[in-house]
Design a protein around this motif. Structure first.
Motif, PDB file in Angstrom:
ATOM      1  N   MET A   1       0.846  -1.189   0.000  1.00 57.74           N
ATOM      2  CA  MET A   1       0.000   0.000   0.000  1.00 57.74           C
ATOM      3  C   MET A   1       0.881   1.238   0.000  1.00 57.74           C
ATOM      4  O   MET A   1       1.923   1.271   0.646  1.00 57.74           O
ATOM      5  CB  MET A   1      -0.916  -0.001   1.227  1.00 57.74           C
ATOM      6  N   LEU A   2       0.459   2.265  -0.742  1.00 62.37           N
ATOM      7  CA  LEU A   2       1.252   3.480  -0.837  1.00 62.37           C
ATOM      8  C   LEU A   2       1.269   4.226   0.489  1.00 62.37           C
ATOM      9  O   LEU A   2       0.292   4.219   1.239  1.00 62.37           O
ATOM     10  CB  LEU A   2       0.683   4.394  -1.925  1.00 62.37           C
ATOM     11  N   SER A   3       2.383   4.899   0.743  1.00 60.53           N
ATOM     12  CA  SER A   3       2.476   5.715   1.942  1.00 60.53           C
ATOM     13  C   SER A   3       1.732   7.030   1.731  1.00 60.53           C
ATOM     14  O   SER A   3       1.390   7.416   0.606  1.00 60.53           O
ATOM     15  CB  SER A   3       3.940   5.982   2.276  1.00 60.53           C
ATOM     16  N   HIS A   4       1.519   7.727   2.831  1.00 60.68           N
ATOM     17  CA  HIS A   4       0.788   8.993   2.775  1.00 60.68           C
ATOM     18  C   HIS A   4       1.561  10.032   1.962  1.00 60.68           C
ATOM     19  O   HIS A   4       0.982  10.755   1.134  1.00 60.68           O
ATOM     20  CB  HIS A   4       0.546   9.496   4.200  1.00 60.68           C
ATOM     21  N   THR A   5       2.869  10.101   2.172  1.00 58.10           N
ATOM     22  CA  THR A   5       3.682  11.100   1.464  1.00 58.10           C
ATOM     23  C   THR A   5       3.700  10.841  -0.032  1.00 58.10           C
ATOM     24  O   THR A   5       3.561  11.767  -0.845  1.00 58.10           O
ATOM     25  CB  THR A   5       5.114  11.081   2.022  1.00 58.10           C
ATOM     26  N   THR A   6       3.860   9.597  -0.416  1.00 61.34           N
ATOM     27  CA  THR A   6       3.898   9.268  -1.842  1.00 61.34           C
ATOM     28  C   THR A   6       2.568   9.569  -2.515  1.00 61.34           C
ATOM     29  O   THR A   6       2.521  10.081  -3.635  1.00 61.34           O
ATOM     30  CB  THR A   6       4.255   7.789  -2.017  1.00 61.34           C
ATOM     31  N   THR A   7       1.488   9.270  -1.835  1.00 59.15           N
ATOM     32  CA  THR A   7       0.169   9.535  -2.421  1.00 59.15           C
ATOM     33  C   THR A   7      -0.037  11.026  -2.650  1.00 59.15           C
ATOM     34  O   THR A   7      -0.560  11.445  -3.693  1.00 59.15           O
ATOM     35  CB  THR A   7      -0.926   8.981  -1.500  1.00 59.15           C
ATOM     36  N   ARG A   8       0.384  11.846  -1.706  1.00 59.75           N
ATOM     37  CA  ARG A   8       0.235  13.301  -1.875  1.00 59.75           C
ATOM     38  C   ARG A   8       1.062  13.809  -3.050  1.00 59.75           C
ATOM     39  O   ARG A   8       0.637  14.718  -3.769  1.00 59.75           O
ATOM     40  CB  ARG A   8       0.651  14.012  -0.590  1.00 59.75           C
ATOM     41  N   ASP A   9       2.240  13.220  -3.257  1.00 66.53           N
ATOM     42  CA  ASP A   9       3.068  13.646  -4.388  1.00 66.53           C
ATOM     43  C   ASP A   9       2.428  13.288  -5.723  1.00 66.53           C
ATOM     44  O   ASP A   9       2.698  13.941  -6.739  1.00 66.53           O
ATOM     45  CB  ASP A   9       4.457  13.002  -4.289  1.00 66.53           C
ATOM     46  N   TRP A  10       1.607  12.247  -5.734  1.00 63.99           N
ATOM     47  CA  TRP A  10       1.025  11.769  -6.992  1.00 63.99           C
ATOM     48  C   TRP A  10      -0.410  12.251  -7.209  1.00 63.99           C
ATOM     49  O   TRP A  10      -1.050  11.850  -8.186  1.00 63.99           O
ATOM     50  CB  TRP A  10       1.038  10.239  -7.019  1.00 63.99           C
ATOM     51  N   LEU A  11      -0.932  13.088  -6.334  1.00 66.72           N
ATOM     52  CA  LEU A  11      -2.331  13.493  -6.474  1.00 66.72           C
ATOM     53  C   LEU A  11      -2.564  14.333  -7.728  1.00 66.72           C
ATOM     54  O   LEU A  11      -3.577  14.158  -8.417  1.00 66.72           O
ATOM     55  CB  LEU A  11      -2.768  14.273  -5.225  1.00 66.72           C
ATOM     56  N   ILE A  12      -1.655  15.242  -8.039  1.00 72.16           N
ATOM     57  CA  ILE A  12      -1.860  16.106  -9.210  1.00 72.16           C
ATOM     58  C   ILE A  12      -1.807  15.300 -10.509  1.00 72.16           C
ATOM     59  O   ILE A  12      -2.729  15.398 -11.338  1.00 72.16           O
ATOM     60  CB  ILE A  12      -0.839  17.259  -9.207  1.00 72.16           C
ATOM     61  N   PRO A  13      -0.765  14.471 -10.748  1.00 77.85           N
ATOM     62  CA  PRO A  13      -0.821  13.651 -11.974  1.00 77.85           C
ATOM     63  C   PRO A  13      -1.978  12.660 -11.966  1.00 77.85           C
ATOM     64  O   PRO A  13      -2.505  12.310 -13.022  1.00 77.85           O
ATOM     65  CB  PRO A  13       0.535  12.935 -11.984  1.00 77.85           C
ATOM     66  N   TYR A  14      -2.411  12.242 -10.778  1.00 80.04           N
ATOM     67  CA  TYR A  14      -3.579  11.359 -10.701  1.00 80.04           C
ATOM     68  C   TYR A  14      -4.835  12.093 -11.159  1.00 80.04           C
ATOM     69  O   TYR A  14      -5.642  11.560 -11.935  1.00 80.04           O
ATOM     70  CB  TYR A  14      -3.733  10.862  -9.267  1.00 80.04           C
ATOM     71  N   ALA A  15      -5.001  13.325 -10.688  1.00 77.93           N
ATOM     72  CA  ALA A  15      -6.176  14.102 -11.085  1.00 77.93           C
ATOM     73  C   ALA A  15      -6.139  14.467 -12.564  1.00 77.93           C
ATOM     74  O   ALA A  15      -7.187  14.595 -13.206  1.00 77.93           O
ATOM     75  CB  ALA A  15      -6.276  15.367 -10.233  1.00 77.93           C
ATOM     76  N   ASP A  16      -4.937  14.622 -13.126  1.00 80.41           N
ATOM     77  CA  ASP A  16      -4.811  14.966 -14.544  1.00 80.41           C
ATOM     78  C   ASP A  16      -4.860  13.748 -15.453  1.00 80.41           C
ATOM     79  O   ASP A  16      -4.767  13.890 -16.678  1.00 80.41           O
ATOM     80  CB  ASP A  16      -3.497  15.723 -14.782  1.00 80.41           C
ATOM     81  N   GLY A  17      -4.970  12.538 -14.872  1.00 80.57           N
ATOM     82  CA  GLY A  17      -5.040  11.330 -15.686  1.00 80.57           C
ATOM     83  C   GLY A  17      -3.725  10.951 -16.331  1.00 80.57           C
ATOM     84  O   GLY A  17      -3.712  10.367 -17.420  1.00 80.57           O
ATOM     85  N   MET A  18      -2.610  11.235 -15.675  1.00 81.75           N
ATOM     86  CA  MET A  18      -1.290  10.981 -16.257  1.00 81.75           C
ATOM     87  C   MET A  18      -0.638   9.712 -15.720  1.00 81.75           C
ATOM     88  O   MET A  18       0.488   9.395 -16.109  1.00 81.75           O
ATOM     89  CB  MET A  18      -0.365  12.183 -15.984  1.00 81.75           C
ATOM     90  N   LEU A  19      -1.290   8.989 -14.834  1.00 82.91           N
ATOM     91  CA  LEU A  19      -0.693   7.794 -14.242  1.00 82.91           C
ATOM     92  C   LEU A  19      -1.176   6.539 -14.954  1.00 82.91           C
ATOM     93  O   LEU A  19      -2.234   6.525 -15.588  1.00 82.91           O
ATOM     94  CB  LEU A  19      -1.042   7.708 -12.752  1.00 82.91           C
ATOM     95  N   ALA A  20      -0.378   5.490 -14.816  1.00 80.31           N
ATOM     96  CA  ALA A  20      -0.760   4.203 -15.390  1.00 80.31           C
ATOM     97  C   ALA A  20      -1.880   3.573 -14.563  1.00 80.31           C
ATOM     98  O   ALA A  20      -2.192   4.004 -13.448  1.00 80.31           O
ATOM     99  CB  ALA A  20       0.452   3.269 -15.444  1.00 80.31           C
ATOM    100  N   ALA A  21      -2.460   2.523 -15.137  1.00 80.91           N
ATOM    101  CA  ALA A  21      -3.623   1.909 -14.485  1.00 80.91           C
ATOM    102  C   ALA A  21      -3.259   1.302 -13.136  1.00 80.91           C
ATOM    103  O   ALA A  21      -4.007   1.435 -12.154  1.00 80.91           O
ATOM    104  CB  ALA A  21      -4.221   0.845 -15.406  1.00 80.91           C
ATOM    105  N   ASP A  22      -2.103   0.621 -13.061  1.00 77.28           N
ATOM    106  CA  ASP A  22      -1.736   0.000 -11.786  1.00 77.28           C
ATOM    107  C   ASP A  22      -1.438   1.048 -10.719  1.00 77.28           C
ATOM    108  O   ASP A  22      -1.770   0.866  -9.535  1.00 77.28           O
ATOM    109  CB  ASP A  22      -0.539  -0.928 -11.980  1.00 77.28           C
ATOM    110  N   GLU A  23      -0.832   2.173 -11.128  1.00 73.96           N
ATOM    111  CA  GLU A  23      -0.552   3.231 -10.160  1.00 73.96           C
ATOM    112  C   GLU A  23      -1.850   3.888  -9.682  1.00 73.96           C
ATOM    113  O   GLU A  23      -1.984   4.252  -8.505  1.00 73.96           O
ATOM    114  CB  GLU A  23       0.375   4.265 -10.788  1.00 73.96           C
TER     115      GLU A  23
END
Length: 284
Positions: A1-23
């Motif tokens: 499971m992702l850590s809290h810090t890592t998830t916060r770093d990835w929120l913007i690319p997640y909201a923009d749809g820039m991450l892969a499906a597994d991520e």
């Protein structure tokens, strides 16, 4: 499971749809249990909507804008380059060439230790390809094992730095290198050195798995690749054990019969009693 810090770093690319499906799945699982990250994700999405709904800026005529800008810009000064004699120009050219050579040499020395996230990593891969191409055949196996060990060092470093994709790439490159060396490992020129190198690879694989497991967001793909690589080494050990066992031939071998030796017999001697009989008959 992702850590809290890592998830916060990835929120913007997640909201923009820039991450892969597994991520995205990993972030979804974290957000489902983390109210703080879910709230921050809502803020990011609201900000995106706000930016989209802003009215477009009015067009500005470029010529008036440029004239107004030129009025406030400082006046450009003309740089005059003095004319150097020819020998001074040659000296400058040699100095520039020396600096370029030193920079290239520094890159060459730094490349062997470069990691996958280093710009010099491509130079490192090129050097390794050249070495594999021109190395003698009897030394090729040990070089392949050294490169395999280097791939595991890179994978461990990337796992420690929380760069699972780069760690996965290094593990895949490790498996390719081991597969290329499998045939040579069945009959190595130096069995003891090859066995020690394979044992070192096992230790490094365990270190990669440990580096991946100590983090709260250990990567499942890295773990799977480590297990697959360990299975590869197990198969190599099994094939080596089968090669070392010599077949035993069970059966009887006929014992050759010894060559008969001639038997020496004594030569018969004339008997003295026969002569006496002849003399007796003559007297009669």
């Amino acid at each position: 499971m992702l850590s809290h810090t890592t998830t916060r770093d990835w929120l913007i690319p997640y909201a923009d749809g820039m991450l892969a499906a597994d991520e995205r799945r990993r972030i979804d699982s974290h957000i489902a249990d983390c109210a703080a990250c879910a709230a921050e994700l809502r803020e990011v999405r609201e900000l995106n909507l706000l930016l989209v709904t802003l009215p477009a800026a009015p067009p500005v005529a470029f010529p008036p804008f440029w004239l107004n800008l030129q009025a406030v810009l400082p006046q450009r000064r003309v740089l005059r380059i003095p004319s150097f004699p020819s020998y001074r120009r040659l000296g400058l050219a040699l100095a520039a060439a020396t600096v370029a050579m030193l920079a290239a040499a520094g890159s060459a020395f730094a490349a062997p230790t470069a990691l996958p996230d280093n710009p010099l990593y491509a130079v490192k891969q090129l050097e390794e390809s050249v070495r594999l191409t021109f190395i003698p055949a009897h030394d090729r196996l040990m070089l392949q094992l050294q490169l395999a060990s280097e791939r595991l060092r890179e994978a461990r470093a990337m796992a420690n730095d929380h760069k699972p994709l780069l760690a996965e790439n290094s593990l895949r490159a490790f498996r390719l290198t081991i597969n290329d060396a499998t045939a040579a490992l069945k009959n190595p020129a130096d069995p003891q050195a090859a066995k020690a190198a394979v044992q070192k690879l096992r230790v490094q694989l365990a270190a990669v798995e440990q580096a991946n497991a100590v983090r709260a967001d250990d990567d499942a793909e890295v773990k799977q690749l480590v297990l697959a690589a360990t299975d590869e080494l197990d198969r190599i050990d099994e094939s080596e054990a089968g090669t070392l066992q010599q077949p035993v031939v069970v059966g009887e071998q006929a014992t050759p019969q010894p060559t008969p030796q001639p038997v020496l017999r004594p030569t018969p001697q004339p008997s003295s009693s026969g002569g006496d009989r002849e003399h007796t008959s003559g007297d009669r």
